[in-house]
Design a protein around this motif. Structure first.
Motif, PDB file in Angstrom:
ATOM      1  N   UNK A  64       0.845  -1.197   0.000  1.00 19.55           N
ATOM      2  CA  UNK A  64       0.000   0.000   0.000  1.00 19.55           C
ATOM      3  C   UNK A  64       0.879   1.246   0.000  1.00 19.55           C
ATOM      4  N   UNK A  65       0.389   2.271  -0.686  1.00 19.00           N
ATOM      5  CA  UNK A  65       1.070   3.561  -0.740  1.00 19.00           C
ATOM      6  C   UNK A  65       0.006   4.635  -0.624  1.00 19.00           C
ATOM      7  N   UNK A  66       0.261   5.659   0.201  1.00 18.11           N
ATOM      8  CA  UNK A  66      -0.672   6.779   0.323  1.00 18.11           C
ATOM      9  C   UNK A  66       0.073   8.089   0.163  1.00 18.11           C
ATOM     10  N   UNK A  67      -0.623   9.076  -0.410  1.00 13.11           N
ATOM     11  CA  UNK A  67      -0.083  10.432  -0.534  1.00 13.11           C
ATOM     12  C   UNK A  67      -1.203  11.416  -0.242  1.00 13.11           C
ATOM     13  N   UNK A  68      -0.968  12.317   0.689  1.00 16.02           N
ATOM     14  CA  UNK A  68      -1.964  13.329   1.024  1.00 16.02           C
ATOM     15  C   UNK A  68      -1.998  14.361  -0.099  1.00 16.02           C
ATOM     16  N   UNK A  69      -3.203  14.643  -0.577  1.00 13.89           N
ATOM     17  CA  UNK A  69      -3.413  15.587  -1.667  1.00 13.89           C
ATOM     18  C   UNK A  69      -3.778  16.966  -1.106  1.00 13.89           C
ATOM     19  N   UNK A  70      -4.641  16.987  -0.103  1.00 16.52           N
ATOM     20  CA  UNK A  70      -5.033  18.256   0.503  1.00 16.52           C
ATOM     21  C   UNK A  70      -5.495  18.020   1.932  1.00 16.52           C
ATOM     22  N   UNK A  71      -5.457  19.075   2.717  1.00 19.19           N
ATOM     23  CA  UNK A  71      -5.870  18.974   4.105  1.00 19.19           C
ATOM     24  C   UNK A  71      -4.750  18.464   4.993  1.00 19.19           C
ATOM     25  N   UNK A  72      -5.163  18.022   6.164  1.00 21.10           N
ATOM     26  CA  UNK A  72      -4.223  17.576   7.180  1.00 21.10           C
ATOM     27  C   UNK A  72      -4.772  16.296   7.800  1.00 21.10           C
ATOM     28  N   UNK A  73      -3.978  15.235   7.787  1.00 20.92           N
ATOM     29  CA  UNK A  73      -4.393  13.944   8.318  1.00 20.92           C
ATOM     30  C   UNK A  73      -3.333  13.432   9.273  1.00 20.92           C
ATOM     31  N   UNK A  74      -3.725  12.551  10.180  1.00 19.37           N
ATOM     32  CA  UNK A  74      -2.795  11.940  11.120  1.00 19.37           C
ATOM     33  C   UNK A  74      -2.632  10.476  10.741  1.00 19.37           C
ATOM     34  N   UNK A  75      -1.395  10.079  10.480  1.00 13.28           N
ATOM     35  CA  UNK A  75      -1.064   8.684  10.213  1.00 13.28           C
ATOM     36  C   UNK A  75      -0.777   8.010  11.547  1.00 13.28           C
ATOM     37  N   UNK A  76      -1.489   6.917  11.822  1.00 16.65           N
ATOM     38  CA  UNK A  76      -1.295   6.160  13.052  1.00 16.65           C
ATOM     39  C   UNK A  76      -0.707   4.808  12.672  1.00 16.65           C
ATOM     40  N   UNK A  77       0.478   4.496  13.215  1.00 19.46           N
ATOM     41  CA  UNK A  77       1.148   3.215  12.973  1.00 19.46           C
ATOM     42  C   UNK A  77       1.595   2.647  14.318  1.00 19.46           C
ATOM     43  N   UNK A  78       2.268   1.503  14.267  1.00 22.34           N
ATOM     44  CA  UNK A  78       2.807   0.920  15.490  1.00 22.34           C
ATOM     45  C   UNK A  78       3.834   1.836  16.144  1.00 22.34           C
ATOM     46  N   UNK A  79       4.471   2.699  15.353  1.00 24.49           N
ATOM     47  CA  UNK A  79       5.483   3.614  15.884  1.00 24.49           C
ATOM     48  C   UNK A  79       4.873   4.842  16.558  1.00 24.49           C
ATOM     49  N   UNK A  80       3.608   5.113  16.321  1.00 23.57           N
ATOM     50  CA  UNK A  80       2.972   6.288  16.901  1.00 23.57           C
ATOM     51  C   UNK A  80       2.195   7.069  15.869  1.00 23.57           C
ATOM     52  N   UNK A  81       2.114   8.382  16.069  1.00 25.50           N
ATOM     53  CA  UNK A  81       1.320   9.252  15.206  1.00 25.50           C
ATOM     54  C   UNK A  81       2.220  10.244  14.484  1.00 25.50           C
ATOM     55  N   UNK A  82       1.877  10.501  13.206  1.00 21.92           N
ATOM     56  CA  UNK A  82       2.632  11.439  12.379  1.00 21.92           C
ATOM     57  C   UNK A  82       1.646  12.330  11.645  1.00 21.92           C
ATOM     58  N   UNK A  83       1.808  13.637  11.772  1.00 19.31           N
ATOM     59  CA  UNK A  83       0.977  14.585  11.044  1.00 19.31           C
ATOM     60  C   UNK A  83       1.395  14.585   9.574  1.00 19.31           C
ATOM     61  N   UNK A  84       0.422  14.496   8.688  1.00 16.57           N
ATOM     62  CA  UNK A  84       0.702  14.487   7.252  1.00 16.57           C
ATOM     63  C   UNK A  84      -0.101  15.579   6.567  1.00 16.57           C
ATOM     64  N   UNK A  85       0.584  16.300   5.672  1.00 17.29           N
ATOM     65  CA  UNK A  85      -0.043  17.375   4.900  1.00 17.29           C
ATOM     66  C   UNK A  85       0.189  17.118   3.424  1.00 17.29           C
ATOM     67  N   UNK A  86      -0.390  17.957   2.566  1.00 20.17           N
ATOM     68  CA  UNK A  86      -0.299  17.787   1.112  1.00 20.17           C
ATOM     69  C   UNK A  86       1.137  17.514   0.680  1.00 20.17           C
TER      70      UNK A  86
END
Length: 157
Positions: free
Chosen positions: A66-88
């Protein structure tokens, strides 16, 4: 020409998750861009998350990259390592068979949009580490971790 017209591709919501796991993804819609373009070897989806919605339950795949890329807005990626803020422009990749549960959550005040690309490997299964759920790709069913099936979802109306 292979240009896709986003306005002609249906926007769909809903989920196949059994109750009570469906609520987390309420407010998620997607457009199946890969299907609209006739792709068969991998899927491409344009996904929109309204505030409070998640992309999925936290999961990882047995056979699917799987591959994801944020296009717009602000999302939080949650993984086993913790949380990461993701933007465009921010991207993340999840190799098949690596047990790192992941999902995106919209904790902002506006919609967030991301592109999701995944291989379409027959028999792919998904593990949901936080909840009593797994997906069996061979039978295309959601199961409890002990292997017993969930009852079919009742249509909402």
């Amino acid at each position: 020409m292979s240009r896709l017209d986003l306005n002609s591709i249906p926007v769909v919501g809903g989920t196949g998750y059994p109750e009570p796991f469906a609520e987390l993804v309420e407010g998620r819609t997607k457009q199946a861009l890969g299907d609209a373009g006739g792709l068969t070897q991998f899927g491409v989806n344009l996904v929109e998350l309204q505030p409070g919605a998640a992309s999925s339950q936290r999961h990882w795949h047995s056979h699917e990259d799987e591959f994801v890329m944020v296009v717009s807005g602000e999302l939080v990626l949650v993984t086993d390592e913790g949380e990461t803020l993701m933007r465009a422009g921010d991207c993340a990749a999840f190799p098949a068979g690596k047990p790192n549960g992941h999902h995106l959550i919209n904790r902002s005040w506006g919609p967030g949009v991301f592109l999701c690309v995944g291989s379409r490997i027959p028999g792919d299964s998904a593990v949901y580490p936080d909840i009593d759920l797994r997906y069996d790709g061979d039978t295309k069913t959601f199961l409890h971790k002990d292997g017993s099936p969930y009852p079919p979802r009742e249509p909402r109306g």
